[in-house]
Design an enzyme around this catalytic site. Structure first.
Site, PDB file in Angstrom:
ATOM      1  N   HIS A 151       0.928  -0.913   0.037  1.00 52.75           N
ATOM      2  CA  HIS A 151       0.163  -0.284  -0.196  1.00 52.75           C
ATOM      3  C   HIS A 151       0.526   1.267   0.020  1.00 52.75           C
ATOM      4  CE1 HIS A 151      -4.289  -1.204  -0.229  1.00 52.75           C
ATOM      5  NE2 HIS A 151      -3.854  -2.176   1.518  1.00 52.75           N
ATOM      6  N   CYS A 227       0.581   1.408  -5.865  1.00 53.12           N
ATOM      7  CA  CYS A 227      -0.354   2.092  -6.469  1.00 53.12           C
ATOM      8  C   CYS A 227      -0.204   3.824  -6.852  1.00 53.12           C
ATOM      9  CB  CYS A 227      -2.097   3.019  -5.390  1.00 53.12           C
ATOM     10  SG  CYS A 227      -2.739   0.679  -5.767  1.00 53.12           S
ATOM     11  N   ARG A 236       0.173   2.410 -11.174  1.00 50.67           N
ATOM     12  CA  ARG A 236       1.008   1.443 -10.682  1.00 50.67           C
ATOM     13  C   ARG A 236       2.529   2.143 -10.797  1.00 50.67           C
ATOM     14  NH1 ARG A 236      -3.226   0.377  -9.202  1.00 50.67           N
ATOM     15  NH2 ARG A 236      -4.313  -1.967  -8.527  1.00 50.67           N
TER      16      ARG A 236
END
Length: 252
Positions: A151, A227, A236
């Protein structure tokens, strides 16, 4: 007139209630998920290091086997993976008690130290503050592509500052028996989630073929994905490195 006034008062009360709910949700996502996931990840790293150090000490004091020292091959998970959680009875423990970590990924230039577990599902791995290993890709130190995801925002945000990574930076991947040293060679700031060759055995970008992103020949590679831009999952960001050294873990 009274009815209109009541409607206005009701609308204002509803708006205030909705605003408070959204504020609480934002606080949960931006603060609590980071706090809980980061605490769980730190606990995991500490436990893995204790386990591995104990294993290295036991191996150093054991007599050599028939084949020599009996040391595991580079990239092997000596002693197997470790199922971890936070302090017994805590919310962190309940969140992560079924999660298995097998490696620790460090990026010294960014201060990143996070555990790695199998899989890239949000609920099963990434939302616990872990870096996730793409199933089917190589293991650390092995030929092929050790590909991981993390993340960038919330839930521990291990790759929060991955955009600060630079070519030449070092990434260390530690397992029970070995510490694998990778050097970053190329960084793709943005590509589509459909650019799946970024995590192939010979990783590269099929959507950006002329940019020199990734590799063209087999080797032992590392791929980091997250991300981008911040607080979105539209695109990405990808970074690639190659294995430059593998050091056997020793007792300190």
């Amino acid at each position: 007139m009274v009815t209109v006034r009541r409607l206005l008062v009701g609308f204002v009360e509803l708006a205030v209630t909705v605003g408070l709910v959204l504020l609480l949700f934002a606080g949960y996502e931006l603060w609590w998920t980071n706090r809980a996931a980061d605490a769980g990840a730190r606990s995991t790293v500490a436990r893995l290091e204790r386990e591995w150090q104990a294993g290295a000490a036991a191996q150093a004091s054991a007599p050599p086997g028939p084949g020599g020292t009996g040391a595991p091959a580079p990239g092997a998970l000596a002693g197997g993976p470790l199922t971890v959680g936070g302090p017994s009875g805590s919310g962190i423990d309940r969140m992560s008690r079924d999660l298995t970590a097998f490696a620790v990924l460090r990026i010294p230039s960014l201060g990143i130290v996070f555990p790695v577990a199998e899989g890239v599902g949000k609920q099963t791995v990434l939302n616990h503050g872990y870096i996730g290993h793409y199933p089917g890709t190589a293991m650390p130190g092995q030929p092929g592509n050790f590909a991981v995801a993390g993340h960038r925002n919330t839930h521990g945000e291990p790759f929060r500052h991955l955009d600060r990574l630079r070519v030449g930076d070092t990434v260390l991947v530690e397992t029970a028996g070995w510490i694998d040293n990778y050097r970053i060679d190329s960084i793709l700031p943005q590509t589509s989630p459909s650019d799946v060759d970024t995590v192939a055995a010979v990783p590269h970008s099929a959507l950006h073929p002329g940019g020199g992103y990734g590799y063209r020949v087999p080797g032992s590679y590392l791929t980091l994905t997250t991300c981008t831009p911040d607080f979105t999952s539209l695109y990405r960001m990808v970074a690639w490195g190659h294995l430059v050294a593998a050091q056997q873990r020793t007792a300190s």
